[in-house]
Write a protein that holds these residues in place. Structure first.
Motif, short mmCIF file in Angstrom:
data_model
loop_
_atom_site.label_atom_id
_atom_site.label_comp_id
_atom_site.label_asym_id
_atom_site.label_seq_id
_atom_site.Cartn_x
_atom_site.Cartn_y
_atom_site.Cartn_z
N THR A 1 -70.45 5.68 23.21
CA THR A 1 -70.80 4.26 23.29
C THR A 1 -71.00 3.64 21.91
OG1 THR A 1 -71.92 4.68 25.41
CG2 THR A 1 -72.40 2.61 24.31
N VAL A 2 -71.82 4.28 21.09
CA VAL A 2 -72.12 3.75 19.76
C VAL A 2 -70.88 3.77 18.87
CG1 VAL A 2 -73.47 4.11 17.66
CG2 VAL A 2 -74.55 4.39 19.90
N SER A 3 -70.14 4.87 18.90
CA SER A 3 -68.99 5.00 18.00
C SER A 3 -67.89 3.99 18.33
CB SER A 3 -68.42 6.42 18.07
OG SER A 3 -67.94 6.73 19.37
N SER A 4 -67.83 3.51 19.58
CA SER A 4 -66.81 2.53 19.94
C SER A 4 -67.02 1.21 19.19
CB SER A 4 -66.82 2.28 21.45
OG SER A 4 -68.03 1.67 21.87
N PHE A 5 -68.25 0.97 18.68
CA PHE A 5 -68.52 -0.22 17.88
C PHE A 5 -68.10 -0.03 16.43
CE2 PHE A 5 -71.14 -1.00 21.53
CZ PHE A 5 -71.19 -2.38 21.65
N PHE A 6 -67.62 1.18 16.11
CA PHE A 6 -67.15 1.47 14.76
C PHE A 6 -65.71 1.97 14.78
CE2 PHE A 6 -71.71 1.59 14.52
CZ PHE A 6 -72.00 1.01 13.30
N GLY B 1 -58.22 8.58 14.11
CA GLY B 1 -58.62 9.97 14.29
C GLY B 1 -59.70 10.36 13.29
N PHE B 2 -59.58 9.86 12.05
CA PHE B 2 -60.60 10.14 11.04
C PHE B 2 -61.91 9.43 11.36
CE2 PHE B 2 -56.84 11.27 8.54
CZ PHE B 2 -57.27 12.48 8.01
N TYR B 3 -61.81 8.18 11.82
CA TYR B 3 -63.03 7.46 12.19
C TYR B 3 -63.81 8.24 13.24
CZ TYR B 3 -61.03 3.27 9.95
OH TYR B 3 -60.51 2.36 9.06
N THR B 4 -63.10 8.71 14.26
CA THR B 4 -63.74 9.44 15.36
C THR B 4 -64.33 10.76 14.89
OG1 THR B 4 -62.13 8.43 16.87
CG2 THR B 4 -63.40 10.28 17.71
N ALA B 5 -63.60 11.45 14.01
CA ALA B 5 -64.07 12.75 13.52
C ALA B 5 -65.25 12.61 12.56
CB ALA B 5 -62.92 13.47 12.82
N MET B 6 -65.41 11.44 11.93
CA MET B 6 -66.53 11.23 11.02
C MET B 6 -67.83 10.91 11.74
SD MET B 6 -64.93 8.82 8.03
CE MET B 6 -63.37 9.19 7.24
N PHE C 1 -78.46 14.01 19.16
CA PHE C 1 -78.97 13.92 20.52
C PHE C 1 -78.61 15.12 21.40
CE2 PHE C 1 -78.76 9.53 19.04
CZ PHE C 1 -79.99 9.03 19.44
N GLY C 2 -77.71 16.01 20.94
CA GLY C 2 -77.26 17.13 21.77
C GLY C 2 -78.19 18.32 21.73
N SER C 3 -78.08 19.17 22.75
CA SER C 3 -78.95 20.35 22.85
C SER C 3 -78.30 21.61 22.30
CB SER C 3 -79.35 20.59 24.31
OG SER C 3 -78.22 20.96 25.09
N SER C 4 -76.97 21.66 22.29
CA SER C 4 -76.27 22.86 21.80
C SER C 4 -76.28 22.89 20.28
CB SER C 4 -74.83 22.88 22.31
OG SER C 4 -74.10 23.94 21.72
N TYR C 5 -76.53 24.06 19.72
CA TYR C 5 -76.59 24.22 18.27
C TYR C 5 -75.20 24.39 17.65
CZ TYR C 5 -81.69 24.69 18.13
OH TYR C 5 -83.04 24.46 18.20
N HIS C 6 -74.18 24.62 18.45
CA HIS C 6 -72.86 24.92 17.89
C HIS C 6 -71.77 23.96 18.36
CE1 HIS C 6 -75.07 28.77 17.59
NE2 HIS C 6 -74.45 28.86 16.45
N LEU C 7 -72.09 23.10 19.32
CA LEU C 7 -71.09 22.18 19.85
C LEU C 7 -70.74 21.13 18.80
CD1 LEU C 7 -69.81 22.17 22.69
CD2 LEU C 7 -71.28 20.23 23.23
N VAL C 8 -69.44 20.92 18.57
CA VAL C 8 -68.97 19.90 17.64
C VAL C 8 -68.10 18.92 18.40
CG1 VAL C 8 -67.68 19.45 15.53
CG2 VAL C 8 -69.02 21.55 15.72
N SER C 9 -68.44 17.66 18.32
CA SER C 9 -67.69 16.63 19.04
C SER C 9 -66.69 15.96 18.11
CB SER C 9 -68.65 15.59 19.62
OG SER C 9 -69.47 16.15 20.61
N GLY C 10 -65.80 15.22 18.72
CA GLY C 10 -64.78 14.52 17.95
C GLY C 10 -63.54 14.32 18.80
N PRO C 11 -62.44 13.92 18.20
CA PRO C 11 -61.19 13.77 18.96
C PRO C 11 -60.70 15.14 19.43
CG PRO C 11 -60.77 13.59 16.60
CD PRO C 11 -62.26 13.62 16.77
N THR C 12 -60.21 15.21 20.65
CA THR C 12 -59.72 16.47 21.20
C THR C 12 -58.35 16.27 21.83
OG1 THR C 12 -60.67 16.15 23.41
CG2 THR C 12 -62.09 17.16 21.73
N THR C 13 -57.68 17.39 22.04
CA THR C 13 -56.36 17.32 22.67
C THR C 13 -56.45 16.71 24.06
OG1 THR C 13 -55.75 19.34 21.50
CG2 THR C 13 -54.34 18.68 23.32
N THR C 14 -57.42 17.20 24.85
CA THR C 14 -57.54 16.75 26.24
C THR C 14 -57.85 15.27 26.32
OG1 THR C 14 -58.42 18.93 26.77
CG2 THR C 14 -58.68 17.22 28.43
N SER C 15 -58.89 14.84 25.61
CA SER C 15 -59.28 13.43 25.68
C SER C 15 -58.16 12.53 25.16
CB SER C 15 -60.57 13.18 24.90
OG SER C 15 -60.42 13.54 23.53
#
Length: 573
Positions: free
Chosen positions: A299-304, A50-55, A64-78
């Motif tokens: 894709t990239v993060s799956s290699f880490f 969970g920490f790896y994904t959040a980092m 690469f994203g267009s939204s200025y406020h969107l934050v990605s990482g582990p989520t409940t749904t995924s």
């Protein structure tokens, strides 16, 4: 380059708003620590993943994203969906290594699908998600987020994966088990946050200050009263290691359908969250670029050693509400998490969960857009149904089911509206203007020529309504000629073109004829390419009403014109 690397657009702005982004980034770091652990556990993964994904994933998505406020990482749904997909083949209890290996492979496959959808410019698909769906989804998610914090606020153990109803039922039936020290920390943190929000100068710091206050209060209660307040606990101090996913054709084939579901849900979730925040910021979004960023990120993060990620409702909302101006806040948050894991793991482990619960309770409340909900209630019954279906579906059904239900209802009502295009009968007033006779009683009509305007598209869904109107005119046999004012027709599909040509030929053979004026070039495309104009005859098409009436007048029965007292057209004079 700016088109493919949005970071080049917002990086110059980050210098101007570094204070706001720094505060939002630090706040995001504090909030993501317990979430990373919780979401990993929901996914059946060891907490470190969970920490790896959040980092890592927020950094790539921010670049690469267009939204200025969107934050990605582990989520409940995924996390829930990932566990549901892989647990069909192997469970963490039976073989944790195999489970983790499949999870990372699934994340890679979902990332590739997201990237392909972005490069194929399939972002327009989310345009079918109406604002009512987004507002309903946001409100439902806000309520869910808030109620899922009740277990930390009351310090009552709720079974993992409990539904909205089960959470309420469990809390009520076990209310006597409440840890009043934890409850005091949560409520005090919440009220401090609400109080600080009223002071404009420090309002953006309300989450950070409230969290610090809650931490000190929990420390004081623990040391002076022997209270038991649950904390985040021990945090491992590792950074994401490079590790190539275990590519295996058999496993990839087995996970393909699950990867498609996971990717599609993640993209809709990301689009819904970004659009939800954009309703407040009025930022112009590039959905295709958002798809690409999510694809590259996964894709990239799956290699880490990262498992699947998506846009987070909670962290994106906190990021926005904390005053973030650019995606630099997401980079700061990720960097802060790395520092916490490497240097301050021992201290961060004492962050009280009830204090975080109180803060997130407020975040969930802020996700409910009461202003837009009032507008929906007042303006449209259809939109209200879409909103309620999505809202209640989010609470009582799976999140993906709620979104699909909302989108389906939106499309259903859209097709219902467009399947019944408005057909207005036009008359002429004293100033020779063409007006709807229902709106102007002084407008007169020619007894031999009915002029109608079709407002809408003539496509397969609308053919029945339009065809019934013309059939009634044909059977009534009161007029011999019809002039269709077609400037209100947006487009005609193949089914519409076939019906129109059939109707025109029928009137030409048994009545006077049907004539068309002002048809848009877009509407003419299918008629031209399909040979329908040639079949109906070029002579029935006119550029404007004046030219059309001048030509049609010559074909009218002039014996009737001699006794007519209406004299609607200039030619009648």
């Amino acid at each position: 380059m700016n088109k493919y690397l949005p970071i080049l657009d917002w990086l110059p702005l980050a210098k101007q708003y570094w204070k706001e982004d720094l505060i939002a980034g630090i706040t995001g770091t504090i909030i993501v620590i317990p979430q990373a652990v919780a979401f990993a556990m929901i996914a059946g993964m060891p907490p470190i993943y969970g920490f790896y994904t959040a980092m890592l994933t927020p950094v790539i998505a921010a670049i690469f994203g267009s939204s200025y406020h969107l934050v990605s990482g582990p989520t409940t749904t995924s996390s829930i969906v990932l566990y549901g997909i892989i647990s069909k083949f192997v469970t963490p209890d039976n073989d944790i290594e195999a489970f983790v290996s499949l999870a990372i492979l699934l994340s890679f496959m979902a990332g590739v699908i997201k990237l392909f959808m972005g490069l194929a410019r399939m972002g327009k698909l989310v345009n079918f998600v109406s604002n009512s769906v987004i507002i309903g989804f946001s409100a439902g998610a806000g309520v869910l987020i808030a109620f899922k914090q009740l277990k930390h606020i009351f310090a009552i153990k709720v079974p993992q994966g409990s539904s909205f109803y089960n959470i309420i039922h469990h809390i009520i039936t076990h209310i006597s088990e409440t840890n009043w020290f934890a409850f005091t920390v949560a409520v005090s943190t919440l009220f401090v946050a609400l109080g600080i929000k009223k002071f404009k100068k420090i309002s953006r710091l309300y989450m950070l200050i409230a969290m610090l206050f809650g931490s000190f209060l929990a420390f004081w209660l623990t040391n002076y009263y022997g209270a038991t307040v649950e904390t985040v606990g021990a945090i491992p101090s590792n950074l994401p290691p490079f590790n190539i996913p275990a590519f295996d054709w058999k496993n990839m084939k087995m996970l393909t359908s699950g990867a498609i579901i996971l990717a599609t849900l993640g993209l809709v979730e990301a689009a819904a969250i970004s659009r939800s925040i954009a309703l407040h910021t009025h930022q112009k979004l590039n959905t295709n670029q958002e798809f690409i960023s999510q694809g590259i990120s996964n894709t990239v993060s799956s290699f880490f050693s990262c498992y699947t990620s998506s846009a987070s409702f909670t962290r994106s909302s906190i990021n926005f509400q904390s005053g973030a101006k650019t995606p630099m806040s997401a980079l700061i948050s990720a960097a802060g998490l790395m520092l916490v894991v490497l240097l301050f793991a021992n201290y961060a482990a004492y962050l009280p969960k009830p204090a975080m619960g109180g803060i997130i309770l407020l975040v969930g409340y802020n996700l409910i857009d009461f202003e837009h909900i009032k507008q929906i209630i007042k303006s449209s019954r259809r939109e209200l149904i879409v909103f309620l279906a999505t809202f209640l579906g989010t609470l009582f059904l799976d999140l993906q089911v709620a979104l699909v239900l909302g989108v389906f209802l939106s499309l259903f009502f859209y097709l219902e509206r467009t399947s019944k295009p408005n057909i207005a009968e036009l008359g002429i007033d004293d100033s020779k203007r063409f007006l709807n006779i229902l709106r102007d009683n002084n407008a007169v009509t020619c007894p031999q020529l009915k002029i109608i305007r079709i407002d809408g598209s003539v496509y397969f869904g609308a053919i029945e309504a339009v065809s019934n109107y013309f059939s009634d005119l044909y059977e009534a046999n009161e007029v011999q000629n019809i002039l269709i004012v077609a400037d209100g027709i947006n487009f005609i599909d193949l089914a519409g073109a076939e019906w129109l040509s059939h109707e025109v030929l029928k009137w030409q053979e048994n009545r006077g004829g049907i004539y068309i004026t002002g048809m848009k070039i877009v509407s003419q495309d299918v008629l031209k390419k399909g040979g329908f104009i040639k079949k109906m005859g070029h002579q029935i098409f006119f550029k404007d009403k004046t030219q059309a009436i001048a030509t049609i007048y010559k074909k009218l029965d002039h014996h009737i014109c001699e006794t007519c007292t209406i004299k609607a057209f200039d030619e009648c004079q």
